[in-house]
Write a protein that holds these residues in place. Structure first.
Motif, PDB file in Angstrom:
ATOM      1  N   ILE B  14      36.686  38.249  39.008  1.00 32.01           N
ATOM      2  CA  ILE B  14      37.889  38.161  39.852  1.00 32.01           C
ATOM      3  C   ILE B  14      37.861  36.863  40.654  1.00 32.01           C
ATOM      4  CG2 ILE B  14      39.092  39.233  41.798  1.00 32.01           C
ATOM      5  CD1 ILE B  14      38.066  41.946  40.677  1.00 32.01           C
ATOM      6  N   TYR B  15      36.691  36.542  41.206  1.00 35.44           N
ATOM      7  CA  TYR B  15      36.561  35.273  41.935  1.00 35.44           C
ATOM      8  C   TYR B  15      36.922  34.110  41.022  1.00 35.44           C
ATOM      9  CZ  TYR B  15      34.245  37.133  46.100  1.00 35.44           C
ATOM     10  OH  TYR B  15      33.963  37.779  47.262  1.00 35.44           O
ATOM     11  N   LEU B  16      36.432  34.177  39.784  1.00 34.50           N
ATOM     12  CA  LEU B  16      36.703  33.086  38.849  1.00 34.50           C
ATOM     13  C   LEU B  16      38.202  32.934  38.635  1.00 34.50           C
ATOM     14  CD1 LEU B  16      35.854  30.967  36.739  1.00 34.50           C
ATOM     15  CD2 LEU B  16      35.834  32.799  35.062  1.00 34.50           C
ATOM     16  N   PHE B  17      38.888  34.056  38.378  1.00 36.09           N
ATOM     17  CA  PHE B  17      40.331  33.980  38.135  1.00 36.09           C
ATOM     18  C   PHE B  17      41.043  33.374  39.336  1.00 36.09           C
ATOM     19  CE2 PHE B  17      39.843  37.627  34.964  1.00 36.09           C
ATOM     20  CZ  PHE B  17      39.868  36.751  33.894  1.00 36.09           C
ATOM     21  N   ILE B  18      40.654  33.834  40.534  1.00 37.27           N
ATOM     22  CA  ILE B  18      41.332  33.352  41.741  1.00 37.27           C
ATOM     23  C   ILE B  18      41.058  31.864  41.934  1.00 37.27           C
ATOM     24  CG2 ILE B  18      41.374  33.547  44.254  1.00 37.27           C
ATOM     25  CD1 ILE B  18      40.719  36.604  43.704  1.00 37.27           C
ATOM     26  N   ASP B  19      39.808  31.460  41.688  1.00 35.62           N
ATOM     27  CA  ASP B  19      39.489  30.040  41.842  1.00 35.62           C
ATOM     28  C   ASP B  19      40.217  29.194  40.799  1.00 35.62           C
ATOM     29  OD1 ASP B  19      37.853  30.195  44.065  1.00 35.62           O
ATOM     30  OD2 ASP B  19      36.088  30.709  42.890  1.00 35.62           O
ATOM     31  N   VAL B  20      40.315  29.712  39.581  1.00 34.46           N
ATOM     32  CA  VAL B  20      41.048  28.965  38.548  1.00 34.46           C
ATOM     33  C   VAL B  20      42.486  28.752  38.998  1.00 34.46           C
ATOM     34  CG1 VAL B  20      42.012  29.099  36.223  1.00 34.46           C
ATOM     35  CG2 VAL B  20      39.616  29.652  36.599  1.00 34.46           C
ATOM     36  N   MET B  21      43.093  29.826  39.524  1.00 31.65           N
ATOM     37  CA  MET B  21      44.475  29.717  40.004  1.00 31.65           C
ATOM     38  C   MET B  21      44.578  28.639  41.073  1.00 31.65           C
ATOM     39  SD  MET B  21      46.706  33.044  41.008  1.00 31.65           S
ATOM     40  CE  MET B  21      45.594  34.268  40.400  1.00 31.65           C
ATOM     41  N   GLY B  22      43.674  28.710  42.049  1.00 31.46           N
ATOM     42  CA  GLY B  22      43.703  27.737  43.138  1.00 31.46           C
ATOM     43  C   GLY B  22      43.502  26.315  42.642  1.00 31.46           C
ATOM     44  N   VAL B  23      42.548  26.140  41.735  1.00 31.59           N
ATOM     45  CA  VAL B  23      42.263  24.789  41.240  1.00 31.59           C
ATOM     46  C   VAL B  23      43.442  24.270  40.424  1.00 31.59           C
ATOM     47  CG1 VAL B  23      40.731  23.429  39.781  1.00 31.59           C
ATOM     48  CG2 VAL B  23      39.768  25.132  41.293  1.00 31.59           C
ATOM     49  N   LEU B  24      44.097  25.168  39.657  1.00 30.25           N
ATOM     50  CA  LEU B  24      45.260  24.736  38.866  1.00 30.25           C
ATOM     51  C   LEU B  24      46.361  24.198  39.777  1.00 30.25           C
ATOM     52  CD1 LEU B  24      45.604  27.526  36.171  1.00 30.25           C
ATOM     53  CD2 LEU B  24      45.251  25.103  35.732  1.00 30.25           C
ATOM     54  N   GLY B  25      46.586  24.881  40.889  1.00 29.26           N
ATOM     55  CA  GLY B  25      47.630  24.441  41.817  1.00 29.26           C
ATOM     56  C   GLY B  25      47.313  23.086  42.417  1.00 29.26           C
ATOM     57  N   GLN B 153      38.116  48.204  40.002  1.00 29.17           N
ATOM     58  CA  GLN B 153      37.697  46.809  40.040  1.00 29.17           C
ATOM     59  C   GLN B 153      37.993  46.106  38.712  1.00 29.17           C
ATOM     60  OE1 GLN B 153      35.269  45.918  42.931  1.00 29.17           O
ATOM     61  NE2 GLN B 153      33.763  44.701  41.860  1.00 29.17           N
ATOM     62  N   TRP B 154      37.729  46.806  37.606  1.00 30.77           N
ATOM     63  CA  TRP B 154      38.028  46.196  36.298  1.00 30.77           C
ATOM     64  C   TRP B 154      39.525  46.039  36.107  1.00 30.77           C
ATOM     65  CZ3 TRP B 154      34.785  43.324  33.996  1.00 30.77           C
ATOM     66  CH2 TRP B 154      33.408  43.593  34.041  1.00 30.77           C
ATOM     67  N   VAL B 155      40.293  47.049  36.560  1.00 27.03           N
ATOM     68  CA  VAL B 155      41.751  46.932  36.457  1.00 27.03           C
ATOM     69  C   VAL B 155      42.232  45.731  37.254  1.00 27.03           C
ATOM     70  CG1 VAL B 155      43.942  48.041  37.072  1.00 27.03           C
ATOM     71  CG2 VAL B 155      42.131  49.371  36.009  1.00 27.03           C
ATOM     72  N   TYR B 156      41.619  45.571  38.449  1.00 26.28           N
ATOM     73  CA  TYR B 156      42.020  44.440  39.296  1.00 26.28           C
ATOM     74  C   TYR B 156      41.680  43.123  38.603  1.00 26.28           C
ATOM     75  CZ  TYR B 156      43.408  42.210  43.618  1.00 26.28           C
ATOM     76  OH  TYR B 156      44.084  41.478  44.536  1.00 26.28           O
ATOM     77  N   ALA B 157      40.532  43.095  37.928  1.00 23.19           N
ATOM     78  CA  ALA B 157      40.130  41.874  37.220  1.00 23.19           C
ATOM     79  C   ALA B 157      41.165  41.534  36.145  1.00 23.19           C
ATOM     80  CB  ALA B 157      38.753  42.054  36.600  1.00 23.19           C
ATOM     81  N   ILE B 158      41.641  42.585  35.438  1.00 18.54           N
ATOM     82  CA  ILE B 158      42.648  42.338  34.392  1.00 18.54           C
ATOM     83  C   ILE B 158      43.930  41.804  35.019  1.00 18.54           C
ATOM     84  CG2 ILE B 158      44.121  43.480  32.692  1.00 18.54           C
ATOM     85  CD1 ILE B 158      41.687  45.416  32.251  1.00 18.54           C
ATOM     86  N   TRP B 159      44.316  42.411  36.142  1.00 16.95           N
ATOM     87  CA  TRP B 159      45.525  41.991  36.858  1.00 16.95           C
ATOM     88  C   TRP B 159      45.404  40.533  37.311  1.00 16.95           C
ATOM     89  CZ3 TRP B 159      50.219  41.601  38.285  1.00 16.95           C
ATOM     90  CH2 TRP B 159      50.614  41.302  39.591  1.00 16.95           C
ATOM     91  N   ALA B 160      44.249  40.196  37.888  1.00 17.32           N
ATOM     92  CA  ALA B 160      44.036  38.820  38.331  1.00 17.32           C
ATOM     93  C   ALA B 160      44.036  37.871  37.143  1.00 17.32           C
ATOM     94  CB  ALA B 160      42.717  38.704  39.107  1.00 17.32           C
ATOM     95  N   GLY B 161      43.435  38.335  36.038  1.00 18.44           N
ATOM     96  CA  GLY B 161      43.408  37.509  34.837  1.00 18.44           C
ATOM     97  C   GLY B 161      44.802  37.254  34.296  1.00 18.44           C
ATOM     98  N   LEU B 162      45.619  38.299  34.372  1.00 16.36           N
ATOM     99  CA  LEU B 162      47.001  38.192  33.890  1.00 16.36           C
ATOM    100  C   LEU B 162      47.760  37.149  34.712  1.00 16.36           C
ATOM    101  CD1 LEU B 162      48.467  39.916  31.715  1.00 16.36           C
ATOM    102  CD2 LEU B 162      49.561  41.118  33.616  1.00 16.36           C
ATOM    103  N   LEU B 163      47.636  37.252  36.040  1.00 17.63           N
ATOM    104  CA  LEU B 163      48.306  36.299  36.914  1.00 17.63           C
ATOM    105  C   LEU B 163      47.802  34.882  36.662  1.00 17.63           C
ATOM    106  CD1 LEU B 163      48.543  38.044  40.389  1.00 17.63           C
ATOM    107  CD2 LEU B 163      50.402  37.391  38.878  1.00 17.63           C
ATOM    108  N   THR B 164      46.488  34.766  36.439  1.00 19.04           N
ATOM    109  CA  THR B 164      45.918  33.446  36.185  1.00 19.04           C
ATOM    110  C   THR B 164      46.449  32.866  34.888  1.00 19.04           C
ATOM    111  OG1 THR B 164      43.935  34.188  37.329  1.00 19.04           O
ATOM    112  CG2 THR B 164      43.757  32.175  36.038  1.00 19.04           C
ATOM    113  N   ALA B 165      46.542  33.719  33.864  1.00 17.26           N
ATOM    114  CA  ALA B 165      47.073  33.252  32.589  1.00 17.26           C
ATOM    115  C   ALA B 165      48.517  32.778  32.757  1.00 17.26           C
ATOM    116  CB  ALA B 165      46.987  34.360  31.560  1.00 17.26           C
ATOM    117  N   LEU B 166      49.296  33.559  33.515  1.00 16.94           N
ATOM    118  CA  LEU B 166      50.692  33.164  33.767  1.00 16.94           C
ATOM    119  C   LEU B 166      50.741  31.822  34.490  1.00 16.94           C
ATOM    120  CD1 LEU B 166      52.470  36.469  34.851  1.00 16.94           C
ATOM    121  CD2 LEU B 166      52.996  35.015  32.874  1.00 16.94           C
ATOM    122  N   THR B 167      49.867  31.676  35.505  1.00 20.11           N
ATOM    123  CA  THR B 167      49.834  30.415  36.242  1.00 20.11           C
ATOM    124  C   THR B 167      49.497  29.264  35.314  1.00 20.11           C
ATOM    125  OG1 THR B 167      48.978  31.678  38.096  1.00 20.11           O
ATOM    126  CG2 THR B 167      48.868  29.289  38.275  1.00 20.11           C
TER     127      THR B 167
END
Lengths: 295, 337
Positions: B14-25, B153-167
């Motif tokens: 989840i941290y990775l997905f969130i950081d990827v999102m932040g770094v992409l922005g 937690q795993w569901v949240y990881a998928i959700w974060a991953g989904l948002l990251t992919a969209l970003t």
């Protein structure tokens, strides 16, 4: 009203410290065109140098001189071995800002790792306090003001009355032309870093003398008012920085006493924003604007 | 796999997905458009605070924490509100600072903004509970889903991953479009781009806001996961972690941003978080004082930036040169010999 007079006294002291720091900051920027955001951390490092000397039994005023020397040499080496190397490799203006911030992180955290997270203070013999027109000032606070005045006069005399000062101003205006006219710009740049570092070192120690305690972030926290004073005066202009320092110093201390002490820096920031909004062209139409980076 | 390990791995993911999102922005702002935003973390923070206050419920007297504008909005709204709030703030900040300032003054203003934002959030205790920050932020749909914590937690990881992919797709859409080319032209030579009729200020503002919205959303996803947010979580050096990720991964390369996020904030900072505080070295018992690892981490981040700027300023995955066929070439090819 009764609050205002002591606030002005504090404001004058803050202005003195700020003037020393901001003139050093802006002097180096005008000559080298490198925005050194590690400046605050060099201040802290110098304060620690004075701390070591002071706790080895050296008198605080002698420690101040040693800190000035430390700051001068440290700044020059920082430029020679880090900044100048990057400039020579072709790092551009913006890349240089990142380099200075990386250095800021490194210096600050090496200090933290070496000295550990706690607060430090100097051993200063208690001095009498003096009262002037309702302002109560201690002996060391008066000394801080005296140091600031001496430093400002010295910078003024140096830049207007000596060949070195002329050479520095020439390098600031147009490094290429100065070089063609026989100015040894490399040496001038070294001197600019030495001078700015000495002012930085002095500012670091007097800042701590005034606030009594310090930690590894003290200098970095003081960077906001320094930048505000430098920008207010037109960055790269020593006299502007002096004026900016007095304005920011007085405004922030008065605001601290009238509104809330924790908003001191917010005032500096507000002034910075207003200057940028009202007079962006004053900042844009700067001698430095079209100039290449000269380390 | 043990439950503890699963917790650890899902948290890291989840941290990775969130950081990827932040770094992409930030990469969109800094790498592609050349906008210097040293206050990026502030926009992440505003997103996080917004998501927190609109899901914490109304503040009441006697509450252990105090904040403005408490509400309990349902699931996707806090994230949208976070994006909107950061976007609006970006617009305001951009209008003030992006106008005609030299890039180094912009950098300075942004840095100062970051410091002042921390100062204000810390001192104005009624705003977002001052230095203690906000806690007990509800996790989205936790009650509705009714899952055990690990599965949630795993569901949240998928959700974060989904948002990251969209970003990622969204950002790539921008960088691969004519707009992306214009942005790169502006970054490389803004006067030339302006001479060709591009509205530089409007473009900068647009990307500043888009990056701000992404930052806000990443902050919201973060705070809804860790459930707490305080001024200590977004001190100004945090922006430089993102910046280091971009410099390491490769400026203006979206995959570079992903790799940078994997290496710097996740690999570098999270992995060392679990270093032992006391150990035996050559037969001597060494105890590290608390904060030493943190301090050395920051030294390492600084060194990492310097080393990459020195040896490989283009990063691990350099920006790919644009493939395009000049119109003149097409025209002459069409005409034959």
């Amino acid at each position: 009203m009764s609050q205002l007079v002591p606030a002005i006294g504090f404001g004058l002291i803050t202005a003195s410290i700020l003037a020393i720091a901001a003139v050093g900051f802006t002097l180096q920027f005008s000559v080298t065109n490198i925005l050194n955001l590690a400046y605050g951390d060099v201040m802290t490092a110098s304060a620690f140098a004075a701390y070591i000397a002071n706790h080895a039994g050296v008198d605080i005023w002698l420690s101040l001189l040693m800190a000035a020397l430390f700051g001068a040499v440290f700044s020059m080496l920082l430029n020679r071995f880090v900044y100048f190397q990057f400039v020579r490799r072709g790092t551009r203006l913006f890349g240089m800002i990142i380099v200075t911030i990386a250095m800021s992180l490194i210096i600050q955290n090496v200090l933290l790792a070496v000295f550990r997270p706690t607060f430090f203070s100097y051993e200063v013999s208690a001095s009498a306090s003096y009262t002037f027109a309702g302002m109560i000032l201690t002996g060391s606070q008066l000394a801080i003001m005296g140091i600031a005045v001496v430093a400002m006069v010295s910078v003024h005399l140096l830049s207007t009355r000596t060949r070195l000062g002329k050479a520095m101003r020439a390098t600031a205006t147009n490094p290429g032309l100065a070089r063609s006219c026989g100015v040894a710009t490399d040496r001038v740049i070294d001197v600019a870093w030495l001078l700015s570092g000495a002012l930085c070192g002095i500012a670091g120690v007097v800042l701590v003398l005034n606030t009594a305690t310090f930690s590894e972030v003290t200098g970095a926290n003081f960077l906001v008012p320094i930048i505000a004073a430098a920008v207010l005066g037109g960055i790269g202009q020593p006299y502007g920085a002096m004026l900016g320092a007095v304005t920011i110093g007085l405004a922030s201390e008065v605001a601290a006493s009238v509104i809330n002490p924790s908003y001191k820096d917010v005032v500096a920031f507000a002034i910075l924003i207003v200057v940028l909004l009202v007079r962006p062209q004053g900042i844009l139409s700067e001698v430095a604007s079209g100039k290449e980076v000269a380390a | 796999m043990s439950d503890a390990m699963q917790f650890y791995l899902s948290t890291l993911l989840i941290y990775l997905f969130i950081d990827v999102m932040g770094v992409l922005g930030l990469n969109l702002q800094f790498g592609v458009a050349g906008i210097i935003n040293f206050a990026y973390i502030v926009f992440v923070a505003v997103g996080a605070y917004t998501a927190a206050v609109v899901s914490l419920g109304p503040d009441f007297p006697g509450n252990f924490q105090h904040y403005l504008f408490g509400a309990s909005w349902p699931f996707p709204l806090p994230i949208l509100a976070a994006g909107a709030a950061s976007g609006v703030l970006s617009l305001v900040v951009g209008l003030i600072s992006l106008r005609r300032l030299r890039s180094d003054y912009q950098a300075m203003v942004m840095l100062v903004l970051s410091l002042i934002a921390t100062l204000t959030a810390t001192n104005a205790t009624g705003l977002v509970n001052g230095p203690a920050g906000l806690a007990n932020v509800p996790q989205p749909l936790f009650d509705q889903l009714g899952l055990p914590p690990l599965e949630y937690q795993w569901v949240y990881a998928i959700w974060a991953g989904l948002l990251t992919a969209l970003t990622f797709l969204f950002v790539r859409g921008i960088t691969n479009s004519p707009l992306g080319r214009t942005l790169r032209a502006m970054r490389d030579n803004d006067r030339a781009a302006a001479a060709l009729g591009k509205n530089i200020t409007a473009l900068r503002l647009l990307i500043f806001v888009v990056g701000g919205v992404i930052a806000g959303i990443s902050g919201a996803v973060f705070v809804e996961f860790i459930q707490a947010w305080s001024p200590g979580s977004w001190l100004y050096p945090e922006t430089f972690v993102f910046l280091a990720a971009i410099i390491v991964g490769g400026s203006a390369n979206n995959w570079g941003a992903v790799v940078g996020a994997l290496l710097v904030p996740v690999g570098f900072l999270e992995a060392t978080r679990f270093l032992p505080q006391d150990f035996n070295l050559f037969g001597r018992h060494v105890v590290l004082f608390s904060g030493l690892v943190d301090a050395l981490q920051w030294v390492a981040v600084g060194l990492l930036i310097l080393v990459f700027l020195w040896f490989r300023p283009q990063g691990l995955f350099p920006e790919r040169p644009g493939r395009f066929t000049p119109r003149a070439a097409i025209a002459s090819a069409g005409k034959g010999e």
